[in-house]
Write a protein that holds these residues in place. Structure first.
Motif, PDB file in Angstrom:
ATOM      1  N   ALA A   1       4.908   5.220 -16.998  1.00  0.00           N
ATOM      2  CA  ALA A   1       5.882   4.151 -16.741  1.00  0.00           C
ATOM      3  C   ALA A   1       6.218   4.085 -15.256  1.00  0.00           C
ATOM      4  N   VAL A   2       6.398   5.241 -14.638  1.00  0.00           N
ATOM      5  CA  VAL A   2       6.681   5.285 -13.200  1.00  0.00           C
ATOM      6  C   VAL A   2       5.488   4.773 -12.410  1.00  0.00           C
ATOM      7  N   ASN A   3       4.279   5.166 -12.797  1.00  0.00           N
ATOM      8  CA  ASN A   3       3.084   4.747 -12.063  1.00  0.00           C
ATOM      9  C   ASN A   3       2.859   3.239 -12.131  1.00  0.00           C
ATOM     10  N   SER A   4       3.268   2.632 -13.229  1.00  0.00           N
ATOM     11  CA  SER A   4       2.998   1.204 -13.396  1.00  0.00           C
ATOM     12  C   SER A   4       4.086   0.309 -12.831  1.00  0.00           C
ATOM     13  N   GLY A   5       5.303   0.842 -12.647  1.00  0.00           N
ATOM     14  CA  GLY A   5       6.324  -0.110 -12.248  1.00  0.00           C
ATOM     15  C   GLY A   5       7.524   0.368 -11.459  1.00  0.00           C
ATOM     16  N   ALA A   6       7.739   1.667 -11.350  1.00  0.00           N
ATOM     17  CA  ALA A   6       8.973   2.122 -10.722  1.00  0.00           C
ATOM     18  C   ALA A   6       9.042   1.792  -9.237  1.00  0.00           C
ATOM     19  N   GLY A   7       7.916   1.426  -8.636  1.00  0.00           N
ATOM     20  CA  GLY A   7       7.923   1.055  -7.227  1.00  0.00           C
ATOM     21  C   GLY A   7       8.700  -0.204  -6.931  1.00  0.00           C
ATOM     22  N   PHE A   8       9.228  -0.874  -7.967  1.00  0.00           N
ATOM     23  CA  PHE A   8       9.998  -2.099  -7.716  1.00  0.00           C
ATOM     24  C   PHE A   8      11.251  -1.798  -6.897  1.00  0.00           C
ATOM     25  N   LEU A   9      11.750  -0.562  -6.951  1.00  0.00           N
ATOM     26  CA  LEU A   9      12.936  -0.218  -6.163  1.00  0.00           C
ATOM     27  C   LEU A   9      12.638  -0.314  -4.666  1.00  0.00           C
ATOM     28  N   GLY A  10      11.498   0.230  -4.268  1.00  0.00           N
ATOM     29  CA  GLY A  10      11.107   0.150  -2.867  1.00  0.00           C
ATOM     30  C   GLY A  10      10.806  -1.269  -2.436  1.00  0.00           C
ATOM     31  N   LEU A  11      10.141  -2.023  -3.309  1.00  0.00           N
ATOM     32  CA  LEU A  11       9.830  -3.411  -2.980  1.00  0.00           C
ATOM     33  C   LEU A  11      11.100  -4.248  -2.882  1.00  0.00           C
ATOM     34  N   GLY A  12      12.060  -3.972  -3.769  1.00  0.00           N
ATOM     35  CA  GLY A  12      13.325  -4.689  -3.721  1.00  0.00           C
ATOM     36  C   GLY A  12      14.074  -4.431  -2.425  1.00  0.00           C
ATOM     37  N   TYR A  13      14.034  -3.178  -1.970  1.00  0.00           N
ATOM     38  CA  TYR A  13      14.682  -2.851  -0.694  1.00  0.00           C
ATOM     39  C   TYR A  13      14.019  -3.599   0.460  1.00  0.00           C
ATOM     40  N   ARG A  14      12.686  -3.673   0.442  1.00  0.00           N
ATOM     41  CA  ARG A  14      11.972  -4.394   1.503  1.00  0.00           C
ATOM     42  C   ARG A  14      12.317  -5.880   1.481  1.00  0.00           C
ATOM     43  N   PHE A  15      12.430  -6.434   0.289  1.00  0.00           N
ATOM     44  CA  PHE A  15      12.791  -7.847   0.192  1.00  0.00           C
ATOM     45  C   PHE A  15      14.187  -8.096   0.763  1.00  0.00           C
ATOM     46  N   LEU A  16      15.152  -7.279   0.364  1.00  0.00           N
ATOM     47  CA  LEU A  16      16.526  -7.473   0.827  1.00  0.00           C
ATOM     48  C   LEU A  16      16.643  -7.302   2.343  1.00  0.00           C
ATOM     49  N   ARG A  17      15.898  -6.342   2.876  1.00  0.00           N
ATOM     50  CA  ARG A  17      15.982  -6.077   4.308  1.00  0.00           C
ATOM     51  C   ARG A  17      15.369  -7.214   5.134  1.00  0.00           C
ATOM     52  N   ALA A  18      14.223  -7.739   4.678  1.00  0.00           N
ATOM     53  CA  ALA A  18      13.513  -8.744   5.472  1.00  0.00           C
ATOM     54  C   ALA A  18      13.898 -10.177   5.113  1.00  0.00           C
ATOM     55  N   ASP A  19      14.170 -10.421   3.828  1.00  0.00           N
ATOM     56  CA  ASP A  19      14.361 -11.806   3.388  1.00  0.00           C
ATOM     57  C   ASP A  19      15.618 -11.999   2.554  1.00  0.00           C
ATOM     58  N   GLY A  20      16.532 -11.062   2.614  1.00  0.00           N
ATOM     59  CA  GLY A  20      17.743 -11.158   1.812  1.00  0.00           C
ATOM     60  C   GLY A  20      18.557 -12.405   2.093  1.00  0.00           C
ATOM     61  N   HIS A  21      18.428 -12.937   3.314  1.00  0.00           N
ATOM     62  CA  HIS A  21      19.190 -14.147   3.653  1.00  0.00           C
ATOM     63  C   HIS A  21      18.795 -15.340   2.796  1.00  0.00           C
ATOM     64  N   LEU A  22      17.576 -15.295   2.218  1.00  0.00           N
ATOM     65  CA  LEU A  22      17.121 -16.408   1.386  1.00  0.00           C
ATOM     66  C   LEU A  22      17.875 -16.483   0.057  1.00  0.00           C
TER      67      LEU A  22
ATOM     68  N   ALA B   1       0.822  -1.209   0.000  1.00  0.00           N
ATOM     69  CA  ALA B   1       0.000   0.000   0.000  1.00  0.00           C
ATOM     70  C   ALA B   1       0.857   1.261   0.000  1.00  0.00           C
ATOM     71  N   THR B   2       1.907   1.270   0.814  1.00  0.00           N
ATOM     72  CA  THR B   2       2.801   2.433   0.869  1.00  0.00           C
ATOM     73  C   THR B   2       3.464   2.678  -0.481  1.00  0.00           C
ATOM     74  N   ASN B   3       3.898   1.618  -1.124  1.00  0.00           N
ATOM     75  CA  ASN B   3       4.553   1.752  -2.425  1.00  0.00           C
ATOM     76  C   ASN B   3       3.629   2.352  -3.473  1.00  0.00           C
ATOM     77  N   ARG B   4       2.367   1.978  -3.427  1.00  0.00           N
ATOM     78  CA  ARG B   4       1.419   2.506  -4.412  1.00  0.00           C
ATOM     79  C   ARG B   4       1.285   4.015  -4.285  1.00  0.00           C
ATOM     80  N   VAL B   5       1.261   4.504  -3.068  1.00  0.00           N
ATOM     81  CA  VAL B   5       1.149   5.954  -2.852  1.00  0.00           C
ATOM     82  C   VAL B   5       2.394   6.668  -3.385  1.00  0.00           C
ATOM     83  N   ILE B   6       3.563   6.121  -3.097  1.00  0.00           N
ATOM     84  CA  ILE B   6       4.811   6.732  -3.574  1.00  0.00           C
ATOM     85  C   ILE B   6       4.839   6.777  -5.103  1.00  0.00           C
ATOM     86  N   GLN B   7       4.415   5.690  -5.735  1.00  0.00           N
ATOM     87  CA  GLN B   7       4.385   5.649  -7.201  1.00  0.00           C
ATOM     88  C   GLN B   7       3.479   6.730  -7.760  1.00  0.00           C
ATOM     89  N   ALA B   8       2.304   6.884  -7.170  1.00  0.00           N
ATOM     90  CA  ALA B   8       1.329   7.853  -7.677  1.00  0.00           C
ATOM     91  C   ALA B   8       1.860   9.274  -7.568  1.00  0.00           C
TER      92      ALA B   8
END
Length: 459
Positions: free
Chosen positions: A188-209, A156-163
């Motif tokens: 283009a930003v509205n549809s996909g640029a939020g992957f940067l934020g999602l990638g950071y969340r993945f690395l922080r929480a589950d990067g060990h995987l 939800a947070t990422n969607r707001v940032i993208q918009a």
């Protein structure tokens, strides 16, 4: 009174309701931000610019949905986190290869690419296509990792940032340099640029995987989930192609900027669909595997569909009734044709709103082959309908597109209900108050239409 308060409290604290609420709230804020920016954008950019946007979004949507070979939707479905990490690596790897191929194409043969699309004016903006494809593909894969984790707040947070970013780019570019670049880049930003934020969340929480990812385990994950690239890739490709290829064709056949009107109408109507439908779809995807394994998928599907009927169809009907005058007021009088198209599209969007959120049941139940055949038929129906209309009813291209969309999603809904074992009777039992609610929305729509028409006539 205490009993009523207890029921309300229990409803609010229900895990399913809270999950949908989080996603809906984030989507609502994002849609409001984007909606506020659109009346400004339609005055900074012409319908012709929006026609280029229609071509851009159509190509990105068609290519990006298949770029991950659909390993992105397998991420929340596979059972172990280690396997999911390898599936995620597969999704990102294939998306990178597709993006690289698109970059090579637009750099090496830009004129031939624009000629093939029959949109020579699009040649200066071809460089944005690889960016849009990669961003949207990465976003889908990483978002589904958060769906797996049920990290709905992050989504939800990422969607707001993208918009916010998209609106700033569109308006900023449009004000200082009113060319289609800002419009295309903003979407283009509205549809996909939020992957940067999602990638950071993945690395922080589950990067060990990531330590579990290797060529050997990726090969095993590829083999174990072969049904997704084998069936679901073509299915998704056919699905998006059936939506967007007709838009490309209409842009080629129509002498006016009809594709621009269509894309604005779709963006506006996707707001209520995105507000509830996409949020429900993500919750459905995260919960449906366990409901399926427990033998409760039919009941779960009926509950989700009942909620869609109760809360989403009425606003869509209201929008279809008031659209022409409201579009002219909000976006400018040159956009009235887009509002008229909304009326034609409303039955299609209602059927899509009901079918799409629960469509992942086809994958959960292993019916990828049936989904593939359905989407192939949809492509033939919708693109073929526009081609036929171009030969015999050239002034009804958009209307044909809307009618064939409605027919397709009705068939789609029937198939999903069949594979889940859910019946309309079971859904109806949980939606007994839906008719009065829909009636109120329709009455409100006609009253609002009369008031707006009178106000327009007096001005």
């Amino acid at each position: 009174m205490a009993s009523l308060i207890g029921r309300i409290k229990g409803f609010v604290q229900n895990d399913l309701v809270r999950a949908v609420g989080l996603l809906v709230s984030g989507t609502a804020i994002a849609q409001i931000i984007f909606a506020v920016s659109m009346p400004v954008a339609t005055r900074l950019y012409s319908p012709g610019d929006f026609s280029l946007l229609a071509l851009f979004t159509s190509i990105v949507a068609i290519v990006s949905v298949a770029a991950c070979l659909r390993f992105d939707i397998a991420v929340p479905i596979v059972r172990s986190d280690e396997e999911a990490a390898n599936v995620l690596a597969l999704a990102l790897g294939f998306a990178t290869l597709v993006g690289g191929a698109a970059l090579a194409l637009v750099l090496l043969v830009p004129k031939a690419t624009a000629d093939f699309l029959n949109h020579q004016a699009f040649e200066p903006y071809l460089w944005l296509l690889p960016l849009g494809i990669v961003a949207a593909s990465y976003y889908s894969a990483l978002q589904n990792w958060l769906v797996r984790r049920r990290a709905y707040h992050g989504i939800a947070t990422n969607r707001v940032i993208q918009a916010v970013a998209a609106a700033a780019i569109m308006i900023g570019f449009g004000y200082f340099n009113p060319t289609p670049t800002g419009l295309l880049l903003g979407f283009a930003v509205n549809s996909g640029a939020g992957f940067l934020g999602l990638g950071y969340r993945f690395l922080r929480a589950d990067g060990h995987l990531l330590r579990s990812v290797s060529w050997t385990t990726m090969k095993t994950a590829f083999s174990d989930n072969m049904r997704f690239p084998k069936y679901s890739t073509l299915e998704a490709l056919f699905n998006n192609a059936s939506i967007y290829i007709p838009i490309i064709l209409i842009g080629s056949f129509s002498p006016r900027a009809e594709a621009g009107y269509i894309i604005l109408a779709m963006q506006v109507m996707q707001a209520p669909i995105g507000l509830i439908g996409s949020s429900v779809a993500q919750v459905y995807l995260s919960r449906s595997p366990e409901e399926y394994y427990a033998g409760r998928l039919d009941v779960f599907t009926a509950k989700m569909l009942a909620g869609l009927l109760r809360f989403g169809v009425g606003p869509l009907m209201f929008a279809g009734i008031v659209a022409p005058d409201v579009f002219a007021i909000i976006f400018g009088d040159q956009w009235r044709p887009a509002g008229e198209l909304v009326r034609w599209m409303t039955p299609w969007f209602i059927a899509q709103f009901l079918a799409s959120p629960i469509s992942m049941a086809l994958h959960v139940t292993g019916n990828q082959r049936g989904a593939l055949l359905l989407q192939a038929g949809g492509l033939v129906l919708r693109a073929g309908g526009v081609l036929l209309a171009s030969a015999f009813f050239a002034n009804l291209l958009s209307e044909t597109y809307a009618i064939t969309g409605f027919v397709f999603y009705l068939v789609y809904l029937h198939l999903v209900l069949k594979v889940t074992g859910c019946t309309l009777a079971a859904t109806w039992r949980q939606s007994t108050h839906v008719l009065p609610i829909l009636g109120l929305w329709i009455v409100a729509g006609f009253i609002c239409m009369a008031i707006v028409s009178a106000a327009v006539g007096l001005s």
